[in-house]
Design a protein around this motif. Sequence first.
Motif, mmCIF file in Angstrom:
data_model
loop_
_atom_site.group_PDB
_atom_site.id
_atom_site.type_symbol
_atom_site.label_atom_id
_atom_site.label_comp_id
_atom_site.label_asym_id
_atom_site.label_seq_id
_atom_site.Cartn_x
_atom_site.Cartn_y
_atom_site.Cartn_z
ATOM 1 N N PRO A 169 0.825 -1.204 0.000
ATOM 2 C CA PRO A 169 0.000 0.000 0.000
ATOM 3 C C PRO A 169 0.863 1.260 0.000
ATOM 4 O O PRO A 169 1.993 1.253 0.492
ATOM 5 C CB PRO A 169 -0.791 -0.087 1.305
ATOM 6 N N ASP A 170 0.318 2.316 -0.548
ATOM 7 C CA ASP A 170 0.968 3.626 -0.487
ATOM 8 C C ASP A 170 0.689 4.192 0.905
ATOM 9 O O ASP A 170 -0.465 4.405 1.256
ATOM 10 C CB ASP A 170 0.375 4.535 -1.567
ATOM 11 N N PRO A 171 1.724 4.411 1.719
ATOM 12 C CA PRO A 171 1.496 4.893 3.089
ATOM 13 C C PRO A 171 0.703 6.196 3.143
ATOM 14 O O PRO A 171 -0.038 6.433 4.091
ATOM 15 C CB PRO A 171 2.900 5.097 3.656
ATOM 16 N N SER A 172 0.829 7.023 2.117
ATOM 17 C CA SER A 172 0.096 8.287 2.106
ATOM 18 C C SER A 172 -1.368 8.110 1.692
ATOM 19 O O SER A 172 -2.139 9.062 1.744
ATOM 20 C CB SER A 172 0.787 9.295 1.184
ATOM 21 N N LYS A 173 -1.729 6.885 1.289
ATOM 22 C CA LYS A 173 -3.104 6.615 0.850
ATOM 23 C C LYS A 173 -3.661 5.387 1.561
ATOM 24 O O LYS A 173 -4.393 4.583 0.982
ATOM 25 C CB LYS A 173 -3.139 6.437 -0.656
ATOM 26 N N ASP A 181 -4.721 3.568 -7.423
ATOM 27 C CA ASP A 181 -4.359 4.821 -6.764
ATOM 28 C C ASP A 181 -3.810 4.615 -5.354
ATOM 29 O O ASP A 181 -3.058 5.448 -4.859
ATOM 30 C CB ASP A 181 -5.577 5.748 -6.709
ATOM 31 N N SER A 182 -4.166 3.505 -4.707
ATOM 32 C CA SER A 182 -3.866 3.321 -3.286
ATOM 33 C C SER A 182 -2.678 2.417 -2.995
ATOM 34 O O SER A 182 -2.280 2.283 -1.839
ATOM 35 C CB SER A 182 -5.104 2.762 -2.576
ATOM 36 N N LEU A 235 -13.452 -1.408 -8.768
ATOM 37 C CA LEU A 235 -12.482 -1.125 -7.702
ATOM 38 C C LEU A 235 -11.072 -0.846 -8.230
ATOM 39 O O LEU A 235 -10.211 -0.396 -7.476
ATOM 40 C CB LEU A 235 -12.425 -2.294 -6.715
ATOM 41 N N ILE A 236 -10.834 -1.106 -9.486
ATOM 42 C CA ILE A 236 -9.482 -0.964 -10.040
ATOM 43 C C ILE A 236 -8.923 0.454 -9.910
ATOM 44 O O ILE A 236 -7.765 0.609 -9.509
ATOM 45 C CB ILE A 236 -9.414 -1.499 -11.482
ATOM 46 N N ALA A 262 -6.375 2.234 0.537
ATOM 47 C CA ALA A 262 -5.996 0.817 0.541
ATOM 48 C C ALA A 262 -6.941 0.017 1.426
ATOM 49 O O ALA A 262 -7.357 -1.095 1.074
ATOM 50 C CB ALA A 262 -4.554 0.662 1.002
ATOM 51 N N LYS A 263 -7.293 0.587 2.574
ATOM 52 C CA LYS A 263 -8.230 -0.092 3.475
ATOM 53 C C LYS A 263 -9.605 -0.202 2.830
ATOM 54 O O LYS A 263 -10.250 -1.249 2.902
ATOM 55 C CB LYS A 263 -8.330 0.634 4.811
ATOM 56 N N LYS A 264 -10.048 0.852 2.180
ATOM 57 C CA LYS A 264 -11.350 0.829 1.506
ATOM 58 C C LYS A 264 -11.364 -0.239 0.418
ATOM 59 O O LYS A 264 -12.343 -0.968 0.263
ATOM 60 C CB LYS A 264 -11.676 2.202 0.919
ATOM 61 N N TYR A 265 -10.281 -0.330 -0.341
ATOM 62 C CA TYR A 265 -10.175 -1.358 -1.375
ATOM 63 C C TYR A 265 -10.280 -2.747 -0.751
ATOM 64 O O TYR A 265 -11.079 -3.581 -1.176
ATOM 65 C CB TYR A 265 -8.867 -1.207 -2.153
ATOM 66 N N ALA A 266 -9.462 -3.004 0.279
ATOM 67 C CA ALA A 266 -9.462 -4.320 0.927
ATOM 68 C C ALA A 266 -10.839 -4.643 1.504
ATOM 69 O O ALA A 266 -11.331 -5.773 1.361
ATOM 70 C CB ALA A 266 -8.396 -4.367 2.011
ATOM 71 N N ASP A 267 -11.455 -3.667 2.144
ATOM 72 C CA ASP A 267 -12.789 -3.878 2.720
ATOM 73 C C ASP A 267 -13.837 -4.133 1.645
ATOM 74 O O ASP A 267 -14.796 -4.862 1.876
ATOM 75 C CB ASP A 267 -13.207 -2.673 3.567
#
Length: 97
Positions: free
Chosen positions: A11-15, A85-86, A79-80, A19-24
């Motif tokens: 994951p991009d630490p600044s985003k 982006d994340s 979701l891509i 990344a969490k939203k994608y995983a969820d």
Amino acid sequence: MTAHVIVLSRPDPSKAEGAKKYADSVQPLLKAAGVAPKLRAPVAERLAGKNDPATVLILEFPDQAAAKGFFDQQAYQDLIPLRDDSFLQMEIHILGA
């Protein structure tokens, strides 16, 4: 024949929120497909290669068509942009015989 999918990600630490939203968002899709992660683990050390994924995830699908179909479905396709982006790195591979 069972197909395995390996996911290498960082994951991009600044985003982190994205990344969490994608995983969820992926979790209910996996559940609906009857797929549970076989292995999810942080990468402890790189021994070869140029990339440094933070996490490895292994998924098991009934066959290659089911695996491909999962990633081709519109709900995943939507979701891509968030995924791209994340994450600094996101590699998804279907393993074959």
